[in-house]
Design a protein around this motif. Structure first.
Motif, mmCIF file in Angstrom:
data_model
loop_
_atom_site.group_PDB
_atom_site.id
_atom_site.type_symbol
_atom_site.label_atom_id
_atom_site.label_comp_id
_atom_site.label_asym_id
_atom_site.label_seq_id
_atom_site.Cartn_x
_atom_site.Cartn_y
_atom_site.Cartn_z
ATOM 1 N N SER A 1 -11.548 -24.318 3.606
ATOM 2 C CA SER A 1 -12.459 -24.358 4.775
ATOM 3 C C SER A 1 -13.863 -24.794 4.403
ATOM 4 C CB SER A 1 -12.504 -23.054 5.497
ATOM 5 O OG SER A 1 -13.087 -21.963 4.680
ATOM 6 N N THR A 2 -14.178 -24.615 2.922
ATOM 7 C CA THR A 2 -15.472 -25.135 2.423
ATOM 8 C C THR A 2 -15.352 -26.638 2.008
ATOM 9 O OG1 THR A 2 -14.709 -24.503 0.189
ATOM 10 C CG2 THR A 2 -15.608 -22.810 1.377
ATOM 11 N N ARG A 3 -16.433 -26.959 1.672
ATOM 12 C CA ARG A 3 -16.666 -28.633 1.520
ATOM 13 C C ARG A 3 -16.060 -28.735 0.280
ATOM 14 N NH1 ARG A 3 -21.487 -31.970 4.088
ATOM 15 N NH2 ARG A 3 -21.440 -30.807 6.335
ATOM 16 N N ARG B 1 -21.158 -43.643 -0.975
ATOM 17 C CA ARG B 1 -19.946 -43.044 -0.425
ATOM 18 C C ARG B 1 -18.688 -43.901 -1.033
ATOM 19 N NH1 ARG B 1 -20.572 -41.440 5.878
ATOM 20 N NH2 ARG B 1 -22.417 -40.150 5.588
ATOM 21 N N ARG C 1 -19.604 -34.806 -3.237
ATOM 22 C CA ARG C 1 -19.260 -33.939 -2.315
ATOM 23 C C ARG C 1 -18.827 -34.476 -0.987
ATOM 24 N NH1 ARG C 1 -24.992 -31.128 -3.339
ATOM 25 N NH2 ARG C 1 -24.260 -29.576 -5.161
ATOM 26 N N GLU C 2 -18.256 -33.830 -0.123
ATOM 27 C CA GLU C 2 -17.626 -34.146 1.131
ATOM 28 C C GLU C 2 -18.960 -34.121 1.909
ATOM 29 O OE1 GLU C 2 -15.041 -31.888 4.693
ATOM 30 O OE2 GLU C 2 -14.815 -31.334 2.374
ATOM 31 N N THR C 3 -18.521 -35.584 2.596
ATOM 32 C CA THR C 3 -19.632 -35.855 3.713
ATOM 33 C C THR C 3 -19.247 -35.470 5.142
ATOM 34 O OG1 THR C 3 -18.971 -37.948 3.759
ATOM 35 C CG2 THR C 3 -20.656 -37.455 2.373
ATOM 36 N N LYS C 4 -19.895 -35.494 6.044
ATOM 37 C CA LYS C 4 -19.514 -35.106 7.562
ATOM 38 C C LYS C 4 -18.740 -36.660 8.098
ATOM 39 C CE LYS C 4 -22.721 -31.881 8.989
ATOM 40 N NZ LYS C 4 -23.917 -31.669 9.890
ATOM 41 N N SER D 1 -12.553 -41.813 -0.741
ATOM 42 C CA SER D 1 -11.750 -41.016 0.590
ATOM 43 C C SER D 1 -10.725 -40.592 0.132
ATOM 44 C CB SER D 1 -11.697 -42.105 1.749
ATOM 45 O OG SER D 1 -10.858 -42.894 1.355
ATOM 46 N N LYS E 1 -6.932 -33.414 7.105
ATOM 47 C CA LYS E 1 -7.919 -34.361 7.538
ATOM 48 C C LYS E 1 -8.565 -35.303 6.665
ATOM 49 C CE LYS E 1 -12.516 -33.457 9.421
ATOM 50 N NZ LYS E 1 -13.492 -32.137 9.581
ATOM 51 N N ILE F 1 -11.210 -37.187 4.528
ATOM 52 C CA ILE F 1 -12.749 -36.863 4.402
ATOM 53 C C ILE F 1 -13.356 -37.996 3.437
ATOM 54 C CG2 ILE F 1 -12.480 -34.614 4.452
ATOM 55 C CD1 ILE F 1 -12.624 -34.404 1.623
#
Length: 49
Positions: free
Chosen positions: A27-29, A15, A46-49, A18, A3, A5
């Motif tokens: 499965s965690t950020r 940001r 950190r990973e964002t939505k 990528s 995916k 991110i």
């Protein structure tokens, strides 16, 4: 299954990066130390939505 991110700086919230993440393995950020162009130093991203 991977995916795409986006990584955001924790200090200035810009940001900058990528990357791809394998969702079935992690499965965690994602949290990575990266260079922030806005801050001018290495900070936690950190990973964002």
């Amino acid at each position: 299954m991977s995916k795409k991110i986006t990584l955001a700086c924790t200090s200035c919230s810009s940001r900058n990066y990528s990357t791809n993440k394998n969702v079935s393995i992690q499965s965690t950020r994602l949290e990575v130390q990266k260079y922030c162009k806005v801050c001018g130093k290495h900070t936690l991203h950190r990973e964002t939505k």
